[in-house]
Design an enzyme around this catalytic site. Structure first.
Site, PDB file in Angstrom:
ATOM      1  N   ALA A 159       0.067   3.524   2.671  1.00  0.00           N
ATOM      2  CA  ALA A 159       0.590   3.060   4.016  1.00  0.00           C
ATOM      3  C   ALA A 159       2.036   3.578   4.422  1.00  0.00           C
ATOM      4  CB  ALA A 159       1.002   1.441   3.449  1.00  0.00           C
ATOM      5  N   LEU A 173      -5.705   0.789   1.687  1.00  0.00           N
ATOM      6  CA  LEU A 173      -4.318   0.771   2.288  1.00  0.00           C
ATOM      7  C   LEU A 173      -3.232  -0.094   1.203  1.00  0.00           C
ATOM      8  CD1 LEU A 173      -2.740   1.601   4.452  1.00  0.00           C
ATOM      9  CD2 LEU A 173      -3.264  -0.763   5.613  1.00  0.00           C
ATOM     10  N   HIS A 174      -2.389   0.671   0.460  1.00  0.00           N
ATOM     11  CA  HIS A 174      -1.545   0.160  -0.487  1.00  0.00           C
ATOM     12  C   HIS A 174      -0.107   0.976  -0.175  1.00  0.00           C
ATOM     13  CE1 HIS A 174      -2.338   3.626  -2.788  1.00  0.00           C
ATOM     14  NE2 HIS A 174      -3.489   3.377  -2.608  1.00  0.00           N
ATOM     15  N   GLY A 175       1.005   0.926  -0.712  1.00  0.00           N
ATOM     16  CA  GLY A 175       2.247   1.704  -0.700  1.00  0.00           C
ATOM     17  C   GLY A 175       2.175   3.044  -0.474  1.00  0.00           C
TER      18      GLY A 175
END
Length: 156
Positions: free
Chosen positions: A17, A12-14
């Site tokens: 997300a 889960l990262h930019g």
């Protein structure tokens, strides 16, 4: 309803997300990982990175399979994120509603070959991908939702 099953070693990262959550209109993110479920620091970091208004669930692979197949996730527009191609294979093998897998990112390792800008695969990964394809699972390479999808069979 499963909106996307994505392989991304960063989880889960930019990109996941915000970009992918918005693109598939997900209201729940399921991180399916045997590693993360036992790592309190990682779980805390993931919780901090989730978009507002989106539910985050972190389960191991077996519990993820059970939850999805039980129907408890049916009320959500579900984005599933796994760390490895093998985890995606394990899920797709046991969850009939997973009909496609998105390959977003897998880190370079000894003996791995690069098949896209952010995807590195080993021999077992290639076998898992071919098995998924043989079972009618569509496997695409696409790092960002705005990019064009590349069928994985075009680069194997």
């Amino acid at each position: 309803m499963i909106k996307l099953c994505r392989v991304d070693h960063r989880l889960l990262h930019g990109q996941v997300a915000f970009s992918w959550t918005n693109a598939v209109q997900a209201d729940c993110i399921l991180v399916a990982s045997d590693t993360v479920v036992n790592d309190e620091m990682w779980k805390t970091t993931l919780k901090l990175g989730k978009p507002a208004g989106v539910k985050l669930v972190i389960k191991n692979i077996a519990d993820s399979i059970q939850a999805i197949n039980s129907g408890v996730t049916d009320k959500y527009h579900l984005l599933i994120v796994v760390q490895t191609i093998h985890d995606a294979y394990r899920l797709s093998k046991e969850v009939p509603s997973i009909r496609s897998v998105n390959l977003g990112g897998a880190k370079k390792q000894e003996g791995y070959r690069q098949i896209s800008k952010a995807m590195f695969i080993g021999e077992q990964d290639e076998l898992d991908i071919k098995t998924m394809l043989d079972h009618g699972i569509a496997v695409e390479i696409r790092q960002l939702a705005s990019e064009s999808s590349i069928p994985v069979q075009n680069v194997l």
